[in-house]
Design a protein around this motif. Structure first.
Motif, PDB file in Angstrom:
ATOM      1  N   GLU A 175      13.923 -19.298   6.015  1.00 22.40           N
ATOM      2  CA  GLU A 175      14.533 -18.130   6.652  1.00 22.40           C
ATOM      3  C   GLU A 175      13.705 -17.661   7.850  1.00 22.40           C
ATOM      4  OE1 GLU A 175      13.878 -18.203   3.315  1.00 22.40           O
ATOM      5  OE2 GLU A 175      15.909 -18.468   2.526  1.00 22.40           O
ATOM      6  N   SER A 176      12.411 -17.760   7.737  1.00 24.98           N
ATOM      7  CA  SER A 176      11.538 -17.367   8.847  1.00 24.98           C
ATOM      8  C   SER A 176      11.652 -18.340  10.015  1.00 24.98           C
ATOM      9  CB  SER A 176      10.084 -17.294   8.386  1.00 24.98           C
ATOM     10  OG  SER A 176       9.932 -16.298   7.413  1.00 24.98           O
ATOM     11  N   VAL A 177      11.786 -19.609   9.710  1.00 24.76           N
ATOM     12  CA  VAL A 177      11.945 -20.613  10.763  1.00 24.76           C
ATOM     13  C   VAL A 177      13.250 -20.377  11.511  1.00 24.76           C
ATOM     14  CG1 VAL A 177      12.231 -23.078  11.221  1.00 24.76           C
ATOM     15  CG2 VAL A 177      10.509 -22.304   9.600  1.00 24.76           C
ATOM     16  N   VAL A 178      14.325 -20.079  10.794  1.00 25.22           N
ATOM     17  CA  VAL A 178      15.615 -19.790  11.421  1.00 25.22           C
ATOM     18  C   VAL A 178      15.511 -18.530  12.280  1.00 25.22           C
ATOM     19  CG1 VAL A 178      18.002 -19.106  10.951  1.00 25.22           C
ATOM     20  CG2 VAL A 178      16.978 -20.991   9.699  1.00 25.22           C
ATOM     21  N   HIS A 179      14.835 -17.512  11.778  1.00 25.10           N
ATOM     22  CA  HIS A 179      14.648 -16.274  12.542  1.00 25.10           C
ATOM     23  C   HIS A 179      13.857 -16.543  13.816  1.00 25.10           C
ATOM     24  CE1 HIS A 179      12.418 -12.628  13.698  1.00 25.10           C
ATOM     25  NE2 HIS A 179      13.587 -12.053  13.470  1.00 25.10           N
ATOM     26  N   ASN A 180      12.797 -17.327  13.735  1.00 28.11           N
ATOM     27  CA  ASN A 180      11.992 -17.649  14.908  1.00 28.11           C
ATOM     28  C   ASN A 180      12.804 -18.411  15.949  1.00 28.11           C
ATOM     29  OD1 ASN A 180       9.803 -16.467  13.659  1.00 28.11           O
ATOM     30  ND2 ASN A 180       8.962 -18.403  12.934  1.00 28.11           N
TER      31      ASN A 180
ATOM     32  N   LEU B  86      -3.662 -27.769  19.047  1.00 25.97           N
ATOM     33  CA  LEU B  86      -3.379 -26.834  20.138  1.00 25.97           C
ATOM     34  C   LEU B  86      -1.888 -26.613  20.379  1.00 25.97           C
ATOM     35  CD1 LEU B  86      -4.520 -25.046  22.344  1.00 25.97           C
ATOM     36  CD2 LEU B  86      -4.570 -27.029  23.845  1.00 25.97           C
ATOM     37  N   PHE B  87      -1.103 -27.657  20.497  1.00 25.00           N
ATOM     38  CA  PHE B  87       0.321 -27.484  20.816  1.00 25.00           C
ATOM     39  C   PHE B  87       1.229 -27.719  19.610  1.00 25.00           C
ATOM     40  CE2 PHE B  87      -1.543 -28.457  24.981  1.00 25.00           C
ATOM     41  CZ  PHE B  87      -1.162 -27.297  25.632  1.00 25.00           C
ATOM     42  N   ASP B  88       0.713 -27.563  18.421  1.00 24.27           N
ATOM     43  CA  ASP B  88       1.500 -27.758  17.203  1.00 24.27           C
ATOM     44  C   ASP B  88       2.290 -26.494  16.897  1.00 24.27           C
ATOM     45  OD1 ASP B  88       2.552 -28.730  14.878  1.00 24.27           O
ATOM     46  OD2 ASP B  88       0.746 -28.369  13.697  1.00 24.27           O
TER      47      ASP B  88
ATOM     48  N   ARG C 107      11.076 -25.909  13.515  1.00 25.99           N
ATOM     49  CA  ARG C 107      11.347 -27.169  12.831  1.00 25.99           C
ATOM     50  C   ARG C 107      10.671 -28.342  13.531  1.00 25.99           C
ATOM     51  NH1 ARG C 107      17.070 -25.595  13.032  1.00 25.99           N
ATOM     52  NH2 ARG C 107      17.262 -24.059  11.399  1.00 25.99           N
ATOM     53  N   THR C 108      10.910 -28.475  14.835  1.00 21.61           N
ATOM     54  CA  THR C 108      10.324 -29.586  15.590  1.00 21.61           C
ATOM     55  C   THR C 108       9.678 -29.060  16.863  1.00 21.61           C
ATOM     56  OG1 THR C 108      12.348 -29.992  16.849  1.00 21.61           O
ATOM     57  CG2 THR C 108      12.104 -31.180  14.763  1.00 21.61           C
ATOM     58  N   GLN C 109       8.808 -29.851  17.436  1.00 21.11           N
ATOM     59  CA  GLN C 109       8.199 -29.449  18.699  1.00 21.11           C
ATOM     60  C   GLN C 109       9.210 -29.519  19.834  1.00 21.11           C
ATOM     61  OE1 GLN C 109       4.535 -31.395  19.580  1.00 21.11           O
ATOM     62  NE2 GLN C 109       3.526 -30.588  17.771  1.00 21.11           N
TER      63      GLN C 109
ATOM     64  N   TRP D 107       9.745 -26.670  22.689  1.00 21.29           N
ATOM     65  CA  TRP D 107       9.352 -26.900  24.079  1.00 21.29           C
ATOM     66  C   TRP D 107      10.514 -27.232  25.000  1.00 21.29           C
ATOM     67  CZ3 TRP D 107       4.940 -25.024  25.422  1.00 21.29           C
ATOM     68  CH2 TRP D 107       3.900 -24.963  24.515  1.00 21.29           C
ATOM     69  N   ALA D 108      11.504 -27.966  24.547  1.00 25.48           N
ATOM     70  CA  ALA D 108      12.573 -28.404  25.445  1.00 25.48           C
ATOM     71  C   ALA D 108      13.954 -27.912  25.050  1.00 25.48           C
ATOM     72  CB  ALA D 108      12.589 -29.924  25.516  1.00 25.48           C
ATOM     73  N   GLY D 109      14.098 -27.316  23.887  1.00 20.57           N
ATOM     74  CA  GLY D 109      15.418 -26.877  23.442  1.00 20.57           C
ATOM     75  C   GLY D 109      16.038 -25.816  24.325  1.00 20.57           C
TER      76      GLY D 109
END
Length: 118
Positions: free
Chosen positions: A15-20, A80-82, A88-90, A94-96
């Motif tokens: 739920e937190s991932v979806v909110h983010n 650093l960039f994790d 869910r994914t990088q 970064w590009a979504g």
């Protein structure tokens, strides 16, 4: 709702991932419209207008990362960039947003260009 044992095994709450993800998408959509208005007022055309969008969208994502994501990820011991602790994914982080707000950017860009140059 996950139990305490589930959270210890997999500490990432879906739920937190979806909110983010939703918060980042809303930020990128809003800033795309603001950038479109700025590009239209500045009178940017063709490639310079698209370059303006891509530069400022990437800048917005980097600022969001440095202010909201990096402090807690680095404190938790991630690289650093994790962004896997919050998204869910990088790629999603970064590009979504590059293509999510593009339609709104073009709409406000052409609207303000037409209002200012007409």
């Amino acid at each position: 709702m996950p139990s305490e044992r589930d959270l210890q095994i997999a500490p990432i709450v879906p739920e937190s991932v979806v909110h983010n993800t939703k918060a980042l998408s809303n930020l990128q959509t809003l800033t795309a419209s603001i950038f479109g208005a700025a590009a239209g007022i500045l009178g940017l055309e063709s490639y310079s207008g698209f370059l303006f969008y891509f530069i400022f969208t990437i800048l917005t994502t980097v600022l969001f990362y440095t202010i909201r994501v990096a402090p807690t990820s680095l404190k938790a011991g991630h690289s650093l960039f994790d962004t896997s602790r919050h998204f869910r994914t990088q790629y999603e982080f970064w590009a979504g947003g590059l293509f999510t707000g593009l339609a709104g950017y073009i709409l406000t860009w052409t609207l303000f260009y037409g209002l200012v140059r007409a």
